[in-house]
Write a protein that holds these residues in place. Sequence first.
Motif, PDB file in Angstrom:
ATOM      1  N   ALA A   1       1.026  -1.290  -0.088  1.00  0.00           N
ATOM      2  CA  ALA A   1      -0.027  -0.048  -0.119  1.00  0.00           C
ATOM      3  C   ALA A   1       0.917   1.460  -0.025  1.00  0.00           C
ATOM      4  N   GLY A   2       1.846   1.185   0.787  1.00  0.00           N
ATOM      5  CA  GLY A   2       2.950   2.375   0.852  1.00  0.00           C
ATOM      6  C   GLY A   2       3.519   2.654  -0.485  1.00  0.00           C
ATOM      7  N   LEU A   3       3.701   1.580  -1.465  1.00  0.00           N
ATOM      8  CA  LEU A   3       4.277   1.852  -2.614  1.00  0.00           C
ATOM      9  C   LEU A   3       3.290   2.107  -3.783  1.00  0.00           C
ATOM     10  N   GLY A   4       2.018   2.041  -3.402  1.00  0.00           N
ATOM     11  CA  GLY A   4       1.007   2.424  -4.281  1.00  0.00           C
ATOM     12  C   GLY A   4       0.410   1.313  -5.157  1.00  0.00           C
ATOM     13  N   VAL A   5       0.638   0.121  -4.973  1.00  0.00           N
ATOM     14  CA  VAL A   5      -0.050  -0.748  -5.430  1.00  0.00           C
ATOM     15  C   VAL A   5      -1.244  -1.127  -4.861  1.00  0.00           C
ATOM     16  N   ASP A   6      -2.167  -1.145  -5.619  1.00  0.00           N
ATOM     17  CA  ASP A   6      -3.525  -1.599  -5.445  1.00  0.00           C
ATOM     18  C   ASP A   6      -4.365  -2.168  -6.590  1.00  0.00           C
TER      19      ASP A   6
ATOM     20  N   VAL B   1       0.476  -3.223 -13.950  1.00  0.00           N
ATOM     21  CA  VAL B   1       1.796  -3.475 -13.673  1.00  0.00           C
ATOM     22  C   VAL B   1       2.555  -4.192 -14.619  1.00  0.00           C
ATOM     23  N   THR B   2       3.873  -3.761 -14.858  1.00  0.00           N
ATOM     24  CA  THR B   2       4.438  -4.359 -15.863  1.00  0.00           C
ATOM     25  C   THR B   2       5.937  -4.876 -15.068  1.00  0.00           C
TER      26      THR B   2
ATOM     27  N   ARG C   1       1.588   5.760 -10.777  1.00  0.00           N
ATOM     28  CA  ARG C   1       1.055   6.212  -9.550  1.00  0.00           C
ATOM     29  C   ARG C   1       0.541   7.768  -9.646  1.00  0.00           C
ATOM     30  N   GLU C   2      -0.599   7.984  -9.819  1.00  0.00           N
ATOM     31  CA  GLU C   2      -1.106   9.318  -9.670  1.00  0.00           C
ATOM     32  C   GLU C   2      -0.519  10.216 -10.908  1.00  0.00           C
ATOM     33  N   GLY C   3      -0.367   9.567 -12.115  1.00  0.00           N
ATOM     34  CA  GLY C   3       0.176  10.339 -13.185  1.00  0.00           C
ATOM     35  C   GLY C   3       1.696  10.251 -13.342  1.00  0.00           C
ATOM     36  N   ALA C   4       2.404   9.442 -12.539  1.00  0.00           N
ATOM     37  CA  ALA C   4       3.886   9.372 -12.276  1.00  0.00           C
ATOM     38  C   ALA C   4       4.359   7.982 -12.369  1.00  0.00           C
ATOM     39  N   ALA C   5       5.553   7.837 -13.403  1.00  0.00           N
ATOM     40  CA  ALA C   5       5.678   6.477 -13.364  1.00  0.00           C
ATOM     41  C   ALA C   5       6.662   5.966 -12.000  1.00  0.00           C
ATOM     42  N   VAL C   6       6.459   4.873 -11.714  1.00  0.00           N
ATOM     43  CA  VAL C   6       6.988   4.334 -10.603  1.00  0.00           C
ATOM     44  C   VAL C   6       7.507   2.964 -10.891  1.00  0.00           C
TER      45      VAL C   6
END
Length: 224
Positions: free
Chosen positions: A174-179, A184-185, A202-207
Motif C-alpha cells: 500500500a505504501g508503494l501504491g500497489v492497489d 503493472v509491468t 501512480r497518480e500520473g507518475a511512473a514508479v
Amino acid sequence: MTSVAQDYLKAVWSALEWAPSEAAKVSTGRLAERLGVGPSTVSETVQRLSEQGLLAYEPYRGVGLTELGRGYALVMVRRHRLIETWLVDQLGYSWDEVHDEAEELEHAVSDLLVERLDALLGRPVRDPHGDPIPTVDGRVLRPDAVPLADLVAGESGVVARISDADPGDLRYLAGLGVDLDVRVTVTAVLPRREAVTVAWDREGAAVTAELERRAASRIWVSRA
C-alpha cells in the motif's frame, strides 16, 4: 454449528481457493498453521468433522470439503468478505486491519444482517483484497489471475487480488501504491536476488520498485 467447525471449513476453503486446479486437499500441517493450533488438535477436529460429513479426510493425503461442508464454508466466506468490505468502505479501516475484526464478527452476525450489508454495499463482487465474495446461492466468480512472480520480464497485468496472508506485506505494498486494478509491468527478473523489478503508474507518475519474490507472490494479476 460451532464457531470452531465454521473456522475449519472456512480455512480449508481458503487454503484451496487459489491453489492449482488439481489440488483438492490441504495437509493437516498447513491447516494447523492457518488456524494457529497444534497438529494433534487439528487431527482430532478434522476426524470429528469428517464423521459429521463436513470434511473428506484421508490420513497422509490431506483434508478436503464434502458438498455439505462446501456449502457451510461458502456461507462463512461470504460473511467474512462482506464484513471486511463494510469495515473498509463504511468505517474507514485500512485493508491490513480488517481480517482479525472480521474473524470475530463473522460468528455473531445473522443471515439477515449479512443480507442487509450486501444490499447496503451495492452487492459487491469482491472484497478489499480482490477475493471474490460468494453469492447468496453459493456461486463464486473468481478472476482469471496468476501470481505476479510467475510473469517474465516484459509481461504486464492488471492487479486483480492482493493476498491478505501477511498484514505487513499489505502495508508495504500500500505504501508503494500497489492497489487493485493498477496495471503493472515486470521489467526485470532477478533470480540471484529472488526479486523482480516492477513498473506502474501512480497518480500520473511512473514508479519503479524492486519487490522480493515473497511480496511479488502476494500480488495476483490478470495478464494483459
